[in-house]
Design a protein around this motif. Sequence first.
Motif, mmCIF file in Angstrom:
data_model
loop_
_atom_site.group_PDB
_atom_site.id
_atom_site.type_symbol
_atom_site.label_atom_id
_atom_site.label_comp_id
_atom_site.label_asym_id
_atom_site.label_seq_id
_atom_site.Cartn_x
_atom_site.Cartn_y
_atom_site.Cartn_z
ATOM 1 N N ILE A 82 41.561 45.265 28.418
ATOM 2 C CA ILE A 82 41.210 44.686 29.717
ATOM 3 C C ILE A 82 42.334 43.484 30.021
ATOM 4 O O ILE A 82 42.888 43.468 31.389
ATOM 5 C CB ILE A 82 40.071 43.956 29.786
ATOM 6 C CG1 ILE A 82 39.122 45.277 29.508
ATOM 7 C CG2 ILE A 82 39.673 43.315 30.981
ATOM 8 C CD1 ILE A 82 39.091 46.277 30.760
ATOM 9 N N LEU A 83 42.650 42.697 29.069
ATOM 10 C CA LEU A 83 43.655 41.685 29.500
ATOM 11 C C LEU A 83 45.084 42.078 29.826
ATOM 12 O O LEU A 83 45.671 41.756 30.702
ATOM 13 C CB LEU A 83 43.896 40.516 28.351
ATOM 14 C CG LEU A 83 42.565 39.853 28.114
ATOM 15 C CD1 LEU A 83 42.664 39.130 26.774
ATOM 16 C CD2 LEU A 83 42.224 39.083 29.345
ATOM 17 N N ARG A 84 45.447 43.210 29.251
ATOM 18 C CA ARG A 84 46.603 43.882 29.516
ATOM 19 C C ARG A 84 46.743 44.334 30.659
ATOM 20 O O ARG A 84 47.663 44.306 31.548
ATOM 21 C CB ARG A 84 46.743 44.954 28.320
ATOM 22 C CG ARG A 84 48.109 46.136 28.661
ATOM 23 C CD ARG A 84 49.077 45.741 27.904
ATOM 24 N NE ARG A 84 50.238 46.651 28.251
ATOM 25 C CZ ARG A 84 51.164 46.199 29.114
ATOM 26 N NH1 ARG A 84 51.439 45.064 29.396
ATOM 27 N NH2 ARG A 84 52.007 47.201 29.566
ATOM 28 N N LEU A 89 48.335 44.292 36.474
ATOM 29 C CA LEU A 89 48.063 44.211 38.068
ATOM 30 C C LEU A 89 48.466 42.989 38.505
ATOM 31 O O LEU A 89 49.286 43.079 39.963
ATOM 32 C CB LEU A 89 46.470 44.370 38.092
ATOM 33 C CG LEU A 89 45.770 45.526 37.656
ATOM 34 C CD1 LEU A 89 44.323 45.359 37.899
ATOM 35 C CD2 LEU A 89 46.320 46.687 38.413
ATOM 36 N N LEU A 90 48.598 41.878 37.929
ATOM 37 C CA LEU A 90 49.033 40.448 38.573
ATOM 38 C C LEU A 90 50.618 40.568 38.533
ATOM 39 O O LEU A 90 51.289 40.093 39.570
ATOM 40 C CB LEU A 90 48.616 39.304 37.559
ATOM 41 C CG LEU A 90 47.167 39.118 38.066
ATOM 42 C CD1 LEU A 90 46.266 38.208 36.775
ATOM 43 C CD2 LEU A 90 46.873 38.571 39.457
ATOM 44 N N ASP A 91 51.155 41.361 37.637
ATOM 45 C CA ASP A 91 52.793 41.506 37.460
ATOM 46 C C ASP A 91 53.099 42.346 38.562
ATOM 47 O O ASP A 91 54.036 42.148 39.436
ATOM 48 C CB ASP A 91 53.016 41.952 36.171
ATOM 49 C CG ASP A 91 54.581 42.409 35.949
ATOM 50 O OD1 ASP A 91 55.170 42.018 36.991
ATOM 51 O OD2 ASP A 91 54.667 42.597 34.848
ATOM 52 N N GLU A 105 49.213 31.611 40.399
ATOM 53 C CA GLU A 105 48.334 31.034 39.290
ATOM 54 C C GLU A 105 47.789 32.072 38.444
ATOM 55 O O GLU A 105 47.626 31.783 37.128
ATOM 56 C CB GLU A 105 47.263 30.196 40.225
ATOM 57 C CG GLU A 105 47.911 28.840 41.021
ATOM 58 C CD GLU A 105 46.766 28.484 42.078
ATOM 59 O OE1 GLU A 105 47.163 27.229 42.601
ATOM 60 O OE2 GLU A 105 45.691 28.955 42.150
ATOM 61 N N LEU A 106 47.150 32.967 39.131
ATOM 62 C CA LEU A 106 46.376 33.904 38.414
ATOM 63 C C LEU A 106 47.530 34.731 37.374
ATOM 64 O O LEU A 106 46.846 34.797 36.339
ATOM 65 C CB LEU A 106 45.628 35.051 39.293
ATOM 66 C CG LEU A 106 44.249 34.600 39.694
ATOM 67 C CD1 LEU A 106 43.740 35.750 40.522
ATOM 68 C CD2 LEU A 106 43.356 34.827 38.575
ATOM 69 N N ALA A 107 48.639 34.767 37.806
ATOM 70 C CA ALA A 107 49.409 35.665 36.766
ATOM 71 C C ALA A 107 49.830 34.829 35.777
ATOM 72 O O ALA A 107 49.900 35.067 34.741
ATOM 73 C CB ALA A 107 50.647 35.909 37.689
ATOM 74 N N LEU A 108 49.841 33.577 36.050
ATOM 75 C CA LEU A 108 50.157 32.334 34.940
ATOM 76 C C LEU A 108 49.181 32.514 33.885
ATOM 77 O O LEU A 108 49.484 32.373 32.741
ATOM 78 C CB LEU A 108 50.582 31.101 35.543
ATOM 79 C CG LEU A 108 51.651 30.059 34.873
ATOM 80 C CD1 LEU A 108 52.953 30.945 34.588
ATOM 81 C CD2 LEU A 108 51.778 28.951 35.616
ATOM 82 N N HIS A 110 47.448 34.639 33.160
ATOM 83 C CA HIS A 110 47.379 35.897 32.294
ATOM 84 C C HIS A 110 48.877 36.124 31.727
ATOM 85 O O HIS A 110 49.215 37.198 31.183
ATOM 86 C CB HIS A 110 47.251 37.067 33.126
ATOM 87 C CG HIS A 110 45.542 37.176 33.357
ATOM 88 N ND1 HIS A 110 45.242 36.556 34.330
ATOM 89 C CD2 HIS A 110 44.594 37.899 32.946
ATOM 90 C CE1 HIS A 110 43.730 36.464 34.632
ATOM 91 N NE2 HIS A 110 43.437 37.470 33.639
ATOM 92 N N GLY A 111 49.495 35.069 31.571
ATOM 93 C CA GLY A 111 50.862 35.112 30.697
ATOM 94 C C GLY A 111 51.879 35.743 31.576
ATOM 95 O O GLY A 111 52.854 36.004 31.062
#
Lengths: 250, 167, 615
Positions: A82-84, A89-91, A105-108, A110-111
């Motif tokens: 799920i985290l992947r 998706l954010l990428d 912010e959200l992308a950050l 999630h790394g």
Amino acid sequence: MIVNINGRDLLASPEETLLQVARRNGIPIPTLCEHAGLEPWGGCRLCVVEMTRGGTGPVRVVPSCLQPVEDGLRVETHTPRILRIRAVLLDLLLARTPDARRIQELALEHGVKRTSFVPRRDPDKCILCNICVRACAAVGADALGTAGRGAAGRISLPFGDDASACVGCGACALSCPTGAIEMTDRGSERRIWGRTFQRLPCPSCGAPTLTREHAAHLAGRSGLPAESFGACERCRREQASRLFLDLVGK
Amino acid sequence: MSATVEPTCDLTKLDPILARYPAERRSLVMVLQDAQKTYQYLPRPVLERIAEALKVPRSHVYHLATFYKAFSLEPRGRHICTVCLGTACHVRGALRLVEHVERRAGIKAGATTPDLELTLETVNCVGACALGPVVIVDGEYVGSATTTKLDKALKGIVKGAVEEQQA
Amino acid sequence: MTRRITDAAHLERLRAELQAARDPARSAIAVCAGTGCVAYGSRKLAAAFRDAVTARRVDVEVRATGCHGFCERGPLVVVFPSRIFYQRVQPADVEEILDRTVAKGEVIDRLLYADPTTGRKYVHEDEVPFYAHQHRLILGFNGKIDPESLDDYVANGGYRALARTLTSMLPEQVIEAVTKAGLRGRGGAGFPTGRKWALCRQALGNPKYVVCNADEGDPGAFMDRSVLEGNPHGVIEGMILGAYAIGAHEGYVYVRNEYPLAVERLSLAVEAARARGLLGNNILGRDFSFDIQITRGAGAFVCGEETALIGSVEGNRGQPRFRPPYPAQSGLWGKPTVINNVETWVNVPLILDRGPDWYAGIGTAGSKGTKIFSLVGKVNNTGLVEVPMGATLRHIVFEIGGGIRDGRAFKAVQTGGPSGGCLPAEKLDLQIDFESLTAAGSMMGSGGMIVMDDRTCMVDVARYFIDFLLEESCGKCVPCREGLTQMSHLLHAITEGRATDETLASLEALAPVVQDASLCALGQTAPNPVLSTIKYFRDEYLAHIRDRRCPAAVCKSLITYTINDKCTGCMVCARQCPEHAITGERKKLHVIDPAKCTRCGICHSVCKFDAVDVR
């Protein structure tokens, strides 16, 4: 009924979605296209979770904002898979809207610092989450929609320029998660979608409130006189609490 | 298939179309289809009138019309050349045919020549796969199409097609 | 003529009369009027036959039939009663056919089908290998009946299943029969039809609806079109039976806008059925009413997805929504709705006419009945092919399809449309059913089967499907909309010679996210063509990436055109070259200037001497 989220058995009622149960129990699930007061849309897919029926069925990835609870569901909200998915998706969204603060912010979180994909050529801040369109429809003005489809889709007025249905309520701009819709309030003047609206003064405090067109629109829909919608948010709350105290006082 | 472009847009032609269907949202796609057949494309006043008649918001009509590929909000040519890009046509070289017409007519796929003579369209499969590659010129199917066959079909429509034939 | 059929007994009387009126010895000429044959001029041909017959005042019936399936050889003609089969018939052949075949029973050799590999000629339709190896339960009707005649359908056993069902079966028994037959949805996913109907029957809510999904969008598939054009009453009868089973009184057929002939024939059939009392109130005098409306699609592939289709019928943008609720619970206007595709519906009368046990005896353990495939691409015999479930790919491609064109090598067969995958030669002996295709990384889909040879580039095919789906994505969800955008970028990088090994890794990393996270089947299955080609043809990807070479000589950025010494100096290529990149004098070897060449391929296609090499 009982659903198990991240190992915890949680009480749920049949009309709830997994997202609602999770939120109620303090389990954070990121979302972008979800907005209180609007029907769930299921477009951003950030809220996906892993779900198993009866503990033995296949593991399915479902959007928690739409998945109704069922007795005996086992749900995991933060597995590596799920985290992947969320990170990718954010990428992808970052490639579309590199300048949108909320996406950064959200992308950050999630790394994802920079997108690994090909950035969009002329990026704007819109992620096509459709909140503005749904908010506009909920208000009842139906002034907005998505023109075109797929990756070429864009939020627009009819014919790109017909703002005649807009009542200047600002719901679209205020609800946009990425600040993609421009709205400026200067004094009693509101500019949005290429039109200028006059905001009516609050009868109690005189602060600018909703636009004349918005008040007329609400009056038309409810059958109540336009004046009944004039009070600003603060004054309306005060009035309501005064009314409540009066009632309780009795 | 006669294809004449409406210089002005006579809204009364919509009346018989609107009379054919109930004045509801569910009739929208059908009404738009019939309207496009009448006007060759969907001019703005036509869409506005349809919105009014079916009692649906203009945004709904406009945004629905832009969703479906069958609807064109731009004027289309007197002649329509449709190249099928279905899989069977693709593996038999349909893209070459698109490029050929693009070169001949000097327009890109999806566009119309400035003199409104020809619109070049592509379609994702017309279901005539056994004849691939297939091109439809004004409703006539050209099966197992080649650049030579296309030039013949476009003779008189696209200038280059004739010149090259004579050369 | 358009008298209402009052009850089941009346229908049988009518059938008996119609059959008695048919003289099996009467001369008749059946001209295929499917889209393929029409494109090759079969309307003109049929008119020429009619004119000639009228002029000669002979008693010969000229009949336009539905699609025979062997479209590539059109226009097709069958002469009755001898059943002599002619292909590629032209109006110029009409007089000779009447003179020799109809009048004297002679065979005209040049109009016979000759096997492209063996050269052997065949006189009768059912002897031609393309047909002989098929099992044409459904397509068989197409060649027999005039799709514009309800009487013709009735004379061939049409509406018998309906009459029998309405008079002797309860709705639950119909569902039971369909369940027992093992019918599964032919639209792609293979959901058991009986179970879908049972769910809908049990669902709360009124009215209920049945819908026929005729939005056949898979590029390379045209079996639904052929059935609608060739046997519209079969579809209508199936829908009436389905409506009776679930308790619906209204039905919709959602037809692709790109299929004008199908819309026309179906509309005629609906009107005819209505006029005869087979649609409308109190069908065949029973306490059951049902009618059908036709809705035309408007060019959106995603509308083949059932929730998007519902949206489109309701007058909205065709965007899918999350399931549950499933349409069987909450479909059209929020009411319980059964949606099946054309091929599924047309199987229903067969099951009820000949019994579920008979039907269940055809096919494999898990997939019953026959399946129609559209066999197209680089194969000798292209057209529609109907085989029992469980037939092998080899059987279809080589025995029915007659092998690969121009004697080239088989490379792959693509099944399942954009949701499916490409299967290599080592999968040729795979027995085709819903499960086996999925296990092999492809899909049944609606039945497109595109044969590819050594000149088909598998990376290009993957790119083609991703670009197709990107254009057709509704845009609602991020993984499909943005994911396919990026997959397209990555694939273009490979086909245009800009890729590194990392490009392939990114593609393989992104694909599972698109599969897992997309909202509907369009996105969930979109990576299949990419993953299956990477799985079976990885070397071809690596050739593009590491050697900047397209082994099939397709990807423009990676190929060069040169002229070899077979060149006779005819100057045709030089004249046709749009870039004037070819120089050379008459009768002397020509040369292509690589700097000017845009690799349009025109020289290659116009050269009669095989003198243009591409590599």
